[in-house]
Design a protein around this motif. Structure first.
Motif, PDB file in Angstrom:
ATOM      1  N   ALA A 181     -16.148  -5.586   1.360  1.00  9.68           N
ATOM      2  CA  ALA A 181     -14.716  -5.680   1.542  1.00  9.68           C
ATOM      3  C   ALA A 181     -14.063  -5.767   0.094  1.00  9.68           C
ATOM      4  CB  ALA A 181     -14.218  -7.045   2.302  1.00  9.68           C
ATOM      5  N   ASN A 182     -14.581  -6.665  -0.802  1.00  9.52           N
ATOM      6  CA  ASN A 182     -14.035  -6.763  -2.153  1.00  9.52           C
ATOM      7  C   ASN A 182     -14.097  -5.384  -2.788  1.00  9.52           C
ATOM      8  OD1 ASN A 182     -13.511  -9.543  -3.634  1.00  9.52           O
ATOM      9  ND2 ASN A 182     -14.681 -10.085  -1.985  1.00  9.52           N
ATOM     10  N   TYR A 183     -15.197  -4.526  -2.577  1.00  6.49           N
ATOM     11  CA  TYR A 183     -15.419  -3.169  -3.237  1.00  6.49           C
ATOM     12  C   TYR A 183     -14.269  -2.272  -2.640  1.00  6.49           C
ATOM     13  CZ  TYR A 183     -17.117   1.554  -3.789  1.00  6.49           C
ATOM     14  OH  TYR A 183     -17.258   2.895  -4.064  1.00  6.49           O
ATOM     15  N   GLU A 184     -14.132  -2.385  -1.426  1.00 10.29           N
ATOM     16  CA  GLU A 184     -13.007  -1.669  -0.882  1.00 10.29           C
ATOM     17  C   GLU A 184     -11.614  -1.826  -1.288  1.00 10.29           C
ATOM     18  OE1 GLU A 184     -12.040  -2.516   3.367  1.00 10.29           O
ATOM     19  OE2 GLU A 184     -12.172  -0.405   3.829  1.00 10.29           O
ATOM     20  N   HIS A 185     -11.178  -2.999  -1.497  1.00 12.09           N
ATOM     21  CA  HIS A 185     -10.120  -3.329  -2.190  1.00 12.09           C
ATOM     22  C   HIS A 185      -9.866  -2.860  -3.481  1.00 12.09           C
ATOM     23  CE1 HIS A 185      -6.949  -6.475  -3.699  1.00 12.09           C
ATOM     24  NE2 HIS A 185      -6.392  -5.529  -3.284  1.00 12.09           N
ATOM     25  N   ASP A 213     -12.436 -14.477  -1.369  1.00 14.34           N
ATOM     26  CA  ASP A 213     -11.383 -13.847  -0.467  1.00 14.34           C
ATOM     27  C   ASP A 213      -9.972 -13.713  -1.196  1.00 14.34           C
ATOM     28  OD1 ASP A 213     -10.738 -16.621  -1.282  1.00 14.34           O
ATOM     29  OD2 ASP A 213     -10.804 -17.439   0.994  1.00 14.34           O
ATOM     30  N   GLN A 214     -10.339 -13.381  -2.176  1.00 17.50           N
ATOM     31  CA  GLN A 214      -8.902 -12.997  -3.209  1.00 17.50           C
ATOM     32  C   GLN A 214      -8.568 -11.654  -3.052  1.00 17.50           C
ATOM     33  OE1 GLN A 214      -7.472 -15.924  -4.494  1.00 17.50           O
ATOM     34  NE2 GLN A 214      -8.865 -16.739  -3.231  1.00 17.50           N
ATOM     35  N   MET A 215      -7.907 -11.279  -1.914  1.00 19.75           N
ATOM     36  CA  MET A 215      -7.668  -9.805  -1.699  1.00 19.75           C
ATOM     37  C   MET A 215      -6.755  -9.986  -0.526  1.00 19.75           C
ATOM     38  SD  MET A 215     -11.216  -8.798   0.801  1.00 19.75           S
ATOM     39  CE  MET A 215     -12.353 -10.024  -0.088  1.00 19.75           C
ATOM     40  N   PRO A 216      -5.870  -8.993  -0.107  1.00 21.70           N
ATOM     41  CA  PRO A 216      -4.691  -8.986   0.872  1.00 21.70           C
ATOM     42  C   PRO A 216      -5.674  -9.193   2.325  1.00 21.70           C
ATOM     43  CG  PRO A 216      -4.256  -7.110  -0.839  1.00 21.70           C
ATOM     44  CD  PRO A 216      -5.540  -7.792  -1.046  1.00 21.70           C
ATOM     45  N   GLU A 217      -4.769  -9.686   3.195  1.00 22.35           N
ATOM     46  CA  GLU A 217      -5.367  -9.945   4.391  1.00 22.35           C
ATOM     47  C   GLU A 217      -5.862  -8.867   5.173  1.00 22.35           C
ATOM     48  OE1 GLU A 217      -3.854 -12.610   8.724  1.00 22.35           O
ATOM     49  OE2 GLU A 217      -2.666 -12.014   6.877  1.00 22.35           O
ATOM     50  N   GLU A 218      -5.410  -7.630   5.170  1.00 22.41           N
ATOM     51  CA  GLU A 218      -5.790  -6.570   5.583  1.00 22.41           C
ATOM     52  C   GLU A 218      -7.278  -6.122   5.359  1.00 22.41           C
ATOM     53  OE1 GLU A 218      -2.843  -4.619   2.735  1.00 22.41           O
ATOM     54  OE2 GLU A 218      -3.104  -6.260   3.731  1.00 22.41           O
ATOM     55  N   LEU A 252      -9.558  -8.580   4.531  1.00 21.46           N
ATOM     56  CA  LEU A 252     -10.313  -9.783   4.711  1.00 21.46           C
ATOM     57  C   LEU A 252     -11.280  -9.630   5.956  1.00 21.46           C
ATOM     58  CD1 LEU A 252      -7.992 -12.672   3.987  1.00 21.46           C
ATOM     59  CD2 LEU A 252     -10.134 -12.205   2.409  1.00 21.46           C
ATOM     60  N   PRO A 253     -12.500  -9.890   6.040  1.00 17.76           N
ATOM     61  CA  PRO A 253     -13.340  -9.931   7.210  1.00 17.76           C
ATOM     62  C   PRO A 253     -12.771 -10.915   8.237  1.00 17.76           C
ATOM     63  CG  PRO A 253     -14.812 -10.045   5.166  1.00 17.76           C
ATOM     64  CD  PRO A 253     -13.423 -10.232   4.850  1.00 17.76           C
ATOM     65  N   SER A 254     -12.837 -10.590   9.429  1.00 18.72           N
ATOM     66  CA  SER A 254     -12.618 -11.250  10.510  1.00 18.72           C
ATOM     67  C   SER A 254     -13.995 -11.751  11.433  1.00 18.72           C
ATOM     68  CB  SER A 254     -11.879 -10.753  11.555  1.00 18.72           C
ATOM     69  OG  SER A 254     -11.497 -11.420  12.864  1.00 18.72           O
ATOM     70  N   PHE A 255     -13.791 -13.052  11.485  1.00 19.66           N
ATOM     71  CA  PHE A 255     -15.269 -13.779  12.121  1.00 19.66           C
ATOM     72  C   PHE A 255     -14.858 -14.521  13.461  1.00 19.66           C
ATOM     73  CE2 PHE A 255     -15.851 -13.446   7.606  1.00 19.66           C
ATOM     74  CZ  PHE A 255     -17.231 -12.847   7.561  1.00 19.66           C
ATOM     75  N   ASP A 256     -14.120 -14.132  14.152  1.00 19.21           N
ATOM     76  CA  ASP A 256     -13.671 -14.590  15.362  1.00 19.21           C
ATOM     77  C   ASP A 256     -14.696 -14.524  16.340  1.00 19.21           C
ATOM     78  OD1 ASP A 256     -10.887 -15.150  14.243  1.00 19.21           O
ATOM     79  OD2 ASP A 256     -10.278 -13.041  15.240  1.00 19.21           O
TER      80      ASP A 256
END
Length: 334
Positions: free
Chosen positions: A52-56, A323-328, A330-334
């Motif tokens: 996720a960090n890479y992608e952002h 987690d220092q990235m826009p919400e879109e 961020l991984p979801s762990f629901d």
């Protein structure tokens, strides 16, 4: 957990497919840098955060025309084939997080010999045919964890140890660091050490076996909270005393330590190092000479600081500070 990670992988691949299609059109216009990222896997939540960090980070650089992503599922032979596929796509720079430290050497050497800069990060290789290696020192991490645990036990006690994936750079270097630390304390007895693949279920099963085998366990050295957390859970479920332990920034580990008023030690291994890999990949593709080794320094979190560090409102599988990235993104762990 496996089902969740598969869902996360599908989401990651969909997002990367968008980036790839967008980037390909720019490459056709002879503009921009084409990056190939060969990832060992997304077999645990740290690696999900790393991707996720890479992608952002990729979205922050208009000079990147395309980003191709592959996942080796922790299989060296697949990773070698993945790198071949990336080379066929005409990448300008290769970023790789190796599945293991030696078996993927041929793929790294092939890219390097073709004149393609190779940015290795997170996990090392044993060849010297790469451009730069980026990490938070795994050896120093394991050594600091071992030193803290030995001192916490006043130099005497029976401990069990948990390592990640056998043959991977982080697991081997962290364990070597721990062994070097423990060697200075003859009163520390290592009852057993097992590789549990940074898998909470595997670590819990091994700890349950340790509990049956050993009547006294005074401490837990684990190179990741992915293993110390379930090991502590197993102790609690067995009605055994909860003991000092080590880990890194997995939220579940920090939560368990705080909720049970335990002594723990966190040595962060930042998932956001993938951002640094992207930044240096761009530099390399633009012809800038890079140092062979880049270390990302971190500050350990001692037992008296964990209560201020933990994020009690976040998922167990959250990685504090990553987690220092826009919400879109961020991984979801629901």
């Amino acid at each position: 957990m496996k089902k969740f990670l598969k869902v996360m992988l599908v989401c990651v691949m969909v997002l990367f497919a968008f980036t790839l299609v967008f980037g390909t059109s720019k490459k056709d216009e002879k503009e921009g840098i084409v990056i190939g990222f060969s990832n060992a896997s997304v077999s645990n939540s740290w690696r999900v955060f790393m991707v996720a960090n890479y992608e952002h980070e990729v979205t922050l650089h208009p000079e990147i025309a395309a980003s191709y992503y592959t996942d080796a599922d922790d299989k060296p032979e697949k990773q070698i084939a993945d790198v071949d596929d990336l080379l066929v796509k005409g990448i300008d720079v290769l970023i790789i997080s190796p599945a293991v430290q030696d078996a993927v050497n041929p793929a790294v050497e092939k890219a390097f010999d073709m004149g393609i800069p190779v940015i290795v990060f997170d996990r090392k290789v044993t060849t010297d045919k790469y451009t730069t290696f980026i990490e938070t020192s795994n050896y120093e991490m394991g050594k600091a964890q071992g030193e803290w645990l030995a001192k916490e036990l006043n130099g005497k006690g029976k401990i069990v140890a948990f390592s990640g994936v056998a043959g991977s750079g982080p697991a081997e270097d962290r364990w070597k660091g721990a062994q070097d630390a423990f060697s200075k304390y003859p009163g520390i007895e290592i009852l057993g050490q097992q590789y549990t693949d940074w898998s909470p279920p595997k670590a819990k099963g091994v700890m349950e076996a340790f509990i049956q085998q050993f009547s006294q366990i005074d401490g837990i050295w684990a190179d990741s909270g992915l293993m110390s957390w379930p090991a502590l859970e197993a102790l609690k479920e067995a009605g055994r005393p909860l003991v000092p332990s080590t880990g890194e920034q997995l939220n579940a580990y920090a939560k368990f330590v705080v909720k049970n008023n335990l002594r723990g030690f966190i040595y962060p291994f930042p998932a956001w190092m993938s951002r640094i890999a992207v930044q240096y990949a761009i530099k390399a593709a633009q012809g800038e000479k890079l140092p062979k080794y880049i270390e990302i320094p971190v500050d350990p979190i001692g037992p008296d600081e964990i209560a201020d560090y933990v994020q009690m409102d976040k998922s167990d599988f959250w990685w504090v500070g990553d987690d220092q990235m826009p919400e879109e993104f961020l991984p979801s762990f629901d």
